[in-house]
Write a protein that holds these residues in place. Sequence first.
Motif, PDB file in Angstrom:
ATOM      1  N   VAL A  48       0.782  -1.171  -0.128  1.00  0.00           N
ATOM      2  CA  VAL A  48      -0.041   0.003   0.034  1.00  0.00           C
ATOM      3  C   VAL A  48       1.055   1.278   0.056  1.00  0.00           C
ATOM      4  N   GLU A  49       1.824   1.084   0.787  1.00  0.00           N
ATOM      5  CA  GLU A  49       3.067   2.283   0.816  1.00  0.00           C
ATOM      6  C   GLU A  49       4.401   1.705   0.322  1.00  0.00           C
ATOM      7  N   PRO A  50       4.422   1.612  -0.806  1.00  0.00           N
ATOM      8  CA  PRO A  50       5.659   1.357  -1.485  1.00  0.00           C
ATOM      9  C   PRO A  50       6.880   2.208  -0.961  1.00  0.00           C
ATOM     10  N   ARG A  51       8.234   1.843  -0.877  1.00  0.00           N
ATOM     11  CA  ARG A  51       9.226   2.495  -0.315  1.00  0.00           C
ATOM     12  C   ARG A  51       9.676   3.658  -1.133  1.00  0.00           C
ATOM     13  N   HIS A  52       9.732   4.942  -0.383  1.00  0.00           N
ATOM     14  CA  HIS A  52      10.008   6.256  -1.231  1.00  0.00           C
ATOM     15  C   HIS A  52      11.415   6.849  -0.483  1.00  0.00           C
ATOM     16  N   GLY A  53      12.281   5.808  -0.093  1.00  0.00           N
ATOM     17  CA  GLY A  53      13.348   6.502   0.640  1.00  0.00           C
ATOM     18  C   GLY A  53      14.057   7.232  -0.250  1.00  0.00           C
ATOM     19  N   ALA A  54      14.563   6.874  -1.461  1.00  0.00           N
ATOM     20  CA  ALA A  54      15.229   7.617  -2.422  1.00  0.00           C
ATOM     21  C   ALA A  54      14.762   8.888  -2.945  1.00  0.00           C
ATOM     22  N   SER A  58      16.107  12.559  -2.230  1.00  0.00           N
ATOM     23  CA  SER A  58      16.366  13.420  -3.138  1.00  0.00           C
ATOM     24  C   SER A  58      15.559  14.666  -3.252  1.00  0.00           C
ATOM     25  N   MET A  59      14.473  14.521  -2.835  1.00  0.00           N
ATOM     26  CA  MET A  59      13.389  15.862  -2.566  1.00  0.00           C
ATOM     27  C   MET A  59      14.098  16.741  -1.506  1.00  0.00           C
ATOM     28  N   CYS A  60      14.280  16.072  -0.336  1.00  0.00           N
ATOM     29  CA  CYS A  60      15.009  16.788   0.588  1.00  0.00           C
ATOM     30  C   CYS A  60      16.147  17.615   0.132  1.00  0.00           C
ATOM     31  N   GLY A  61      17.135  16.950  -0.698  1.00  0.00           N
ATOM     32  CA  GLY A  61      18.403  17.482  -1.239  1.00  0.00           C
ATOM     33  C   GLY A  61      18.035  18.720  -2.060  1.00  0.00           C
ATOM     34  N   LEU A  62      17.039  18.520  -2.996  1.00  0.00           N
ATOM     35  CA  LEU A  62      16.602  19.519  -3.809  1.00  0.00           C
ATOM     36  C   LEU A  62      15.899  20.738  -3.280  1.00  0.00           C
ATOM     37  N   GLY A 107      14.415  24.175  -7.792  1.00  0.00           N
ATOM     38  CA  GLY A 107      13.099  24.186  -7.706  1.00  0.00           C
ATOM     39  C   GLY A 107      12.518  23.667  -8.937  1.00  0.00           C
ATOM     40  N   LEU A 108      12.817  23.847  -9.818  1.00  0.00           N
ATOM     41  CA  LEU A 108      12.278  23.231 -11.194  1.00  0.00           C
ATOM     42  C   LEU A 108      12.633  21.457 -11.110  1.00  0.00           C
ATOM     43  N   ALA A 109      13.994  21.149 -10.846  1.00  0.00           N
ATOM     44  CA  ALA A 109      14.238  19.735 -10.630  1.00  0.00           C
ATOM     45  C   ALA A 109      13.269  19.097  -9.341  1.00  0.00           C
ATOM     46  N   ALA A 110      13.064  19.807  -8.368  1.00  0.00           N
ATOM     47  CA  ALA A 110      11.999  19.386  -7.576  1.00  0.00           C
ATOM     48  C   ALA A 110      10.633  19.049  -7.863  1.00  0.00           C
ATOM     49  N   VAL A 111      10.209  19.998  -8.881  1.00  0.00           N
ATOM     50  CA  VAL A 111       8.907  20.050  -9.307  1.00  0.00           C
ATOM     51  C   VAL A 111       8.722  18.649 -10.324  1.00  0.00           C
ATOM     52  N   ARG A 131      20.984   5.907  -5.930  1.00  0.00           N
ATOM     53  CA  ARG A 131      21.753   6.541  -5.007  1.00  0.00           C
ATOM     54  C   ARG A 131      22.305   7.815  -5.784  1.00  0.00           C
ATOM     55  N   MET A 132      22.577   7.377  -7.153  1.00  0.00           N
ATOM     56  CA  MET A 132      23.217   8.609  -7.886  1.00  0.00           C
ATOM     57  C   MET A 132      22.204   9.932  -7.932  1.00  0.00           C
ATOM     58  N   VAL A 133      20.892   9.484  -8.082  1.00  0.00           N
ATOM     59  CA  VAL A 133      20.137  10.586  -8.135  1.00  0.00           C
ATOM     60  C   VAL A 133      20.178  11.478  -6.720  1.00  0.00           C
TER      61      VAL A 133
END
Length: 153
Positions: A48-54, A58-62, A107-111, A131-133
């Motif tokens: 129901v909740e797939p893993r979203h770690g990456a 990534s979103m935190c970094g961006l 910001g555009l990369a995060a969007v 990991r590269m992303v």
Amino acid sequence: MPDDHEMLTTHLAERDEPCPGCAYNLRGLKGTRCPECNQELAMRVGLVEPRHGAYIASMCGLLTGAGMAAVFLGVIAWLLLTRGGGPPRSVYWPLLGIPGVGVVVLGLAAVQLSRRRARVWLRGVSSVERRMVVMASWAATTGLVAWFLSSVM
């Protein structure tokens, strides 16, 4: 007991389900391949909740980078406006342009990454690519911080 093909077509007969590979709507599918990306499909039990770690990392970094670039832009603009005389105009581009570009690009990369198709893509790539992303998003933030510290100090 029905086979996988029959269960798949029965399930998709009147349901809107996205292809896990390309997000194409599979409603009414008659075969076992996505008509858009030609990937083989199968009935499966999924989380129901797939893993979203990456994705989250990534979103935190961006978003951290975009937010810090916006703060840097504000601090530098404030310093340029409040100090009499200020630096020559030739240094305005690096001082204002680099964090401005950072806000826009990160910001555009995060969007872009927040779009469903990008999330599906990120889940489908290898762990090395994920990991590269993540590293690229945090490297951009680290680069902005290093630039800011070297410019201000």
